[in-house]
Design a protein around this motif. Structure first.
Motif, PDB file in Angstrom:
ATOM      1  N   ALA A  87      -7.908  14.376 -48.758  1.00 19.82           N
ATOM      2  CA  ALA A  87      -9.142  15.035 -48.519  1.00 19.82           C
ATOM      3  C   ALA A  87      -9.410  15.427 -47.010  1.00 19.82           C
ATOM      4  O   ALA A  87      -9.844  16.322 -46.579  1.00 19.82           O
ATOM      5  CB  ALA A  87     -10.282  14.394 -49.148  1.00 19.82           C
ATOM      6  N   TRP A  94     -10.698  18.215 -53.292  1.00 26.74           N
ATOM      7  CA  TRP A  94     -11.716  17.513 -54.204  1.00 26.74           C
ATOM      8  C   TRP A  94     -12.613  18.652 -54.953  1.00 26.74           C
ATOM      9  O   TRP A  94     -13.293  19.404 -54.356  1.00 26.74           O
ATOM     10  CB  TRP A  94     -12.466  16.665 -53.544  1.00 26.74           C
ATOM     11  N   LEU A 127     -16.609   6.706 -59.707  1.00 30.00           N
ATOM     12  CA  LEU A 127     -16.440   8.333 -58.923  1.00 30.00           C
ATOM     13  C   LEU A 127     -15.534   9.011 -60.042  1.00 30.00           C
ATOM     14  O   LEU A 127     -14.499   8.556 -60.578  1.00 30.00           O
ATOM     15  CB  LEU A 127     -15.706   7.974 -57.810  1.00 30.00           C
ATOM     16  N   GLU A 133     -16.909  16.628 -57.857  1.00 31.95           N
ATOM     17  CA  GLU A 133     -16.925  15.220 -57.582  1.00 31.95           C
ATOM     18  C   GLU A 133     -18.603  14.722 -58.205  1.00 31.95           C
ATOM     19  O   GLU A 133     -19.536  15.424 -57.933  1.00 31.95           O
ATOM     20  CB  GLU A 133     -16.960  14.939 -56.319  1.00 31.95           C
ATOM     21  N   LEU A 169     -13.530  12.782 -60.439  1.00 35.94           N
ATOM     22  CA  LEU A 169     -13.288  13.938 -59.489  1.00 35.94           C
ATOM     23  C   LEU A 169     -12.106  14.630 -60.274  1.00 35.94           C
ATOM     24  O   LEU A 169     -11.130  14.137 -60.731  1.00 35.94           O
ATOM     25  CB  LEU A 169     -12.957  13.702 -58.128  1.00 35.94           C
ATOM     26  N   VAL A 226     -16.468   4.882 -48.656  1.00 36.56           N
ATOM     27  CA  VAL A 226     -16.628   4.559 -50.030  1.00 36.56           C
ATOM     28  C   VAL A 226     -17.465   3.418 -50.524  1.00 36.56           C
ATOM     29  O   VAL A 226     -17.310   2.168 -49.696  1.00 36.56           O
ATOM     30  CB  VAL A 226     -15.177   4.103 -50.577  1.00 36.56           C
ATOM     31  N   GLY A 248     -11.451  18.188 -47.300  1.00 35.75           N
ATOM     32  CA  GLY A 248     -12.338  18.219 -48.430  1.00 35.75           C
ATOM     33  C   GLY A 248     -12.002  19.370 -49.669  1.00 35.75           C
ATOM     34  O   GLY A 248     -12.784  19.183 -50.898  1.00 35.75           O
ATOM     35  N   LEU A 255      -8.269  10.197 -50.552  1.00 35.40           N
ATOM     36  CA  LEU A 255      -9.065  10.269 -49.295  1.00 35.40           C
ATOM     37  C   LEU A 255      -8.492  11.103 -48.378  1.00 35.40           C
ATOM     38  O   LEU A 255      -8.908  11.640 -47.473  1.00 35.40           O
ATOM     39  CB  LEU A 255      -9.705   8.841 -49.171  1.00 35.40           C
ATOM     40  N   TRP A 278     -15.196   9.946 -46.111  1.00 30.60           N
ATOM     41  CA  TRP A 278     -16.184   9.483 -46.676  1.00 30.60           C
ATOM     42  C   TRP A 278     -16.138   7.770 -46.722  1.00 30.60           C
ATOM     43  O   TRP A 278     -15.127   7.238 -46.966  1.00 30.60           O
ATOM     44  CB  TRP A 278     -16.224  10.033 -48.213  1.00 30.60           C
ATOM     45  N   CYS A 281     -17.468  15.683 -51.372  1.00 27.94           N
ATOM     46  CA  CYS A 281     -16.818  14.935 -50.289  1.00 27.94           C
ATOM     47  C   CYS A 281     -16.908  15.398 -48.988  1.00 27.94           C
ATOM     48  O   CYS A 281     -16.514  16.613 -48.723  1.00 27.94           O
ATOM     49  CB  CYS A 281     -15.250  14.980 -50.731  1.00 27.94           C
TER      50      CYS A 281
END
Length: 272
Positions: free
Chosen positions: A166, A174, A199, A177, A201, A193, A171, A163, A191, A186
């Protein structure tokens, strides 16, 4: 059960959820039964939850056969919690139960529980090679396919690393996803969660990685050997090795160690 009973076989007895609950409640505190077979009965979700509760309390059982008991993903969390707390179970047969997306949660519990049982999860509606990505993030090389169960604290902790990346790359790192099988993208500004869900990815690192980026580390290799050694079925062992090989490379000595886990040439060929 009688106090001197050690082997208890109730397979093929049309046992359903209510009956299973009563049996597992009794087994939870039983101090004599070491081997229990309840395969090919319709335990369902309630029976699977009761089994998980029993495993968390029982201190005597070493072998449990619950093949083909109609247990689903809805009882996977309870089974995983019970296994994580168990210290005596040595063999666990779970084949032909439609756990589907619950399989990774059960596998995580089997891999980390103190009992370190041998197990079989064949034909449970989950293809390890097709669906299961890694859930451990190697910060030396972040690129890879990942599968995180968002209700598992250790998975959420590992996800946090991706994250942060990202956010830095808006993003872009990623790819592909999905959340519970539904495509999403994303958000570039971060994001929140959710507390549950699966999830998947692909992460593509936009930073240069060191030359030895794909070499499996010693700790992960030892974990792989333990999991392969404890998996009962040959197809299960092959799947574990092929999954690891999709994310890591092995040196020649490591390959030799892995091959020792297989007895037939065809299995060795399929694994690599």
């Amino acid at each position: 059960a009688p106090n001197n009973l050690q082997d208890f076989d109730l397979a093929y007895n049309h046992i359903r959820e209510e009956g299973a609950g009563a049996l597992f409640e009794a087994l939870a505190t039983n101090s004599s039964v070491t081997s229990f077979s309840i395969g090919w009965n319709g335990l369902g979700v309630a029976g699977g939850v009761a089994m998980g509760q029993m495993l968390g309390q029982n201190e005597k059982l070493t072998q449990l056969d619950c093949n083909n008991c109609r247990m689903t993903s809805e009882c996977a969390a309870a089974l995983a919690a019970g296994l994580s707390a168990n210290s005596t179970i040595q063999t666990m047969l779970l084949e032909w139960n439609p756990f589907a997306s619950g399989v990774p949660l059960i596998l995580d519990a089997l891999a980390t529980c103190n009992a370190k049982p041998k197990f079989s999860l064949d034909n449970c509606g989950f293809d390890l090679l097709e669906h299961a990505g890694q859930c451990q993030v190697d910060e030396r090389n972040l690129t890879g396919h990942y599968t995180f169960r968002l209700d598992v604290p250790s998975h959420r902790e590992q996800l946090q690393v991706l994250l942060e990346e990202a956010k830095r790359d808006a993003g872009d790192c990623w790819r592909n996803e999905t959340l519970d099988g539904t495509r999403f993208v994303c958000p570039p500004d971060g994001w929140t969660v959710p507390n549950a869900g699966v999830l998947d990815l692909d992460f593509v690192s936009l930073a240069a990685a060191p030359d030895a980026k794909d070499q499996i580390d010693p700790e992960s290799f030892e974990t792989l050997l333990r999991m392969v050694g404890r998996t009962i079925s040959s197809s299960g062992r092959v799947d574990l090795v092929r999954q690891a090989a999709a994310s890591f490379t092995f040196d020649s000595l490591q390959v030799q160690e892995i091959l020792k886990c297989f007895f037939r040439e065809i299995e060795k060929e399929e694994a690599f």
